[in-house]
Design a protein around this motif. Structure first.
Motif, PDB file in Angstrom:
ATOM      1  N   ASP A 105       0.831  -1.197   0.000  1.00 37.10           N
ATOM      2  CA  ASP A 105       0.000   0.000   0.000  1.00 37.10           C
ATOM      3  C   ASP A 105       0.869   1.252   0.000  1.00 37.10           C
ATOM      4  N   ASP A 107       0.168   4.020   1.709  1.00 34.82           N
ATOM      5  CA  ASP A 107      -0.163   4.902   2.831  1.00 34.82           C
ATOM      6  C   ASP A 107       0.711   4.647   4.054  1.00 34.82           C
ATOM      7  N   GLN A 109       1.021   2.044   5.755  1.00 35.39           N
ATOM      8  CA  GLN A 109       0.532   1.067   6.751  1.00 35.39           C
ATOM      9  C   GLN A 109       1.399  -0.189   6.658  1.00 35.39           C
ATOM     10  N   ARG A 211      -2.581   4.442  10.038  1.00 31.80           N
ATOM     11  CA  ARG A 211      -2.430   5.478   9.017  1.00 31.80           C
ATOM     12  C   ARG A 211      -2.138   6.805   9.704  1.00 31.80           C
TER      13      ARG A 211
HETATM   14 MG    MG Z   1      -4.464   1.698   4.412  1.00 32.70          MG
END
Ligand code: MG
Ligand code: UDP
Length: 303
Positions: A105, A107, A109, A211
């Motif tokens: 991902d 972001d 994470q 996040r």
């Molecule tokens: Mg995420």
């Protein structure tokens, strides 16, 4: 313009391609780039990063352009509009030139720190190394609980138990993942689909962070999408092998039912008899055609 694809995507590629879908992640991309570089440079392996902008409406694209201007290892692919995480992931995989593909991902994470360990695991002789999030930093009711149920259900339906299908952090041999057809929201079913194709899959525990910047792109509606995709996967699983045989079996049953109806309904209402027998015969013909079409489709896909 730095955002266009490099003039040539052929030739000798790097060893590793890290593919990341990005949708409105303006405050994450620079840090993500830094973290991937910091994690992979010390390994001495060559790598590229394929970041796919999935029609972001914030400043993600500008940020990516700035980074790409100073780092030729960053390839930016742009979608005109938002096509979804699976499509963006697939575009990244399509553009990847590495022998190994990493997906994660955008972001933060997932943690790029885990990538070298996963590559080492792959080198032990696997085609696919799937992460499972240890100490997952998401809400329990809206995230972890539905995910637990989904993993259990996916394991039961596909017969391939995977601890954490929703974890995007995965490492693949490029020639294997490039052959897995992905559509809808099916990136969650990659381990199940690849296992079915004969891939050797290993699971390793990975880090997971809450996040920090931006917001999640999903609500609870994803549960229904996962369920629909699960039905599609099961259908594929059933009919990929010998589809004609399976459909013609059903067609034979329908024909037998038509014959039975003809015999038992003789002397009754002619309109009803014609309707019932007609429908059953039509069903048999339909199933036969479906078998032929599916058979041709799968034969065409097999090299
Ligand atoms: Mg995420
Ligand atoms: N994403 C994307 N297109 C979308 C939705 C999400 O490219 O339509 C990306 C998003 O930018 C992130 C990853 O997919 O890099 C996972 O999304 P998100 O963090 O929203 O999912 P969650 O962690 O909440 O399951």
């Amino acid at each position: 313009m730095p955002l266009d694809f490099p003039a040539s995507r052929s030739g000798n590629g790097p060893e590793i391609s890290v593919c990341v879908p990005v949708y409105n992640e303006e405050d994450n991309v620079a840090l993500l780039h830094q973290k991937i570089v910091a994690s992979l440079e010390p390994t001495g392996r060559t790598f590229e990063m394929v970041l796919v902008d999935d029609g972001s409406r914030d400043r993600s694209v500008e940020r990516l352009a700035e980074i790409a201007a100073s780092d030729p290892r960053l390839v930016v692919v742009r979608f005109q509009r938002n096509f979804g995480q699976t499509a963006a992931m697939m575009a990244g995989i399509d553009h990847a030139r590495g022998r190994y593909v990493v997906t994660m991902d955008g972001d933060l994470q997932n943690d790029p720190v885990d990538i070298p360990m996963m590559l080492d695991k792959l080198d032990e002789g696997y085609d696919l190394v799937v992460g499972y999030r240890i100490n997952r930093q998401d809400k329990f009711l809206s995230r972890k609980l539905p995910s637990r149920i989904a993993n259990w259900l996916i394991g039961k339906v596909t017969g391939i138990p995977i601890r954490d299908n929703g974890c995007s952090l995965k490492v693949y041999r490029a020639d294997v993942i490039k052959r897995v057809p992905l559509y809808s929201d099916m990136h969650r079913f990659i381990p199940a689909m690849s296992t079915q194709m004969g891939a050797r899959v290993a699971e390793v525990g990975v880090r997971h962070h809450a996040r920090r910047f931006g917001v999640s792109k999903y609500g609870l509606s994803r549960v229904f999408k996962v369920l629909l995709d699960l039905i599609s996967i099961k259908t594929l699983q059933i009919f990929t092998r010998r589809p004609l045989a399976r459909f013609s079996g059903a067609a034979a049953l329908s024909s037998a039912a038509a014959l039975f109806a003809m015999v038992t309904m003789r002397g009754g209402d002619l309109v009803v008899e014609t309707a019932v027998v007609g429908l059953l015969v039509a069903l048999a013909v339909f199933l036969l055609f479906l078998g032929l079409i599916t058979g041709a489709m799968f034969q065409q896909r097999d090299p």
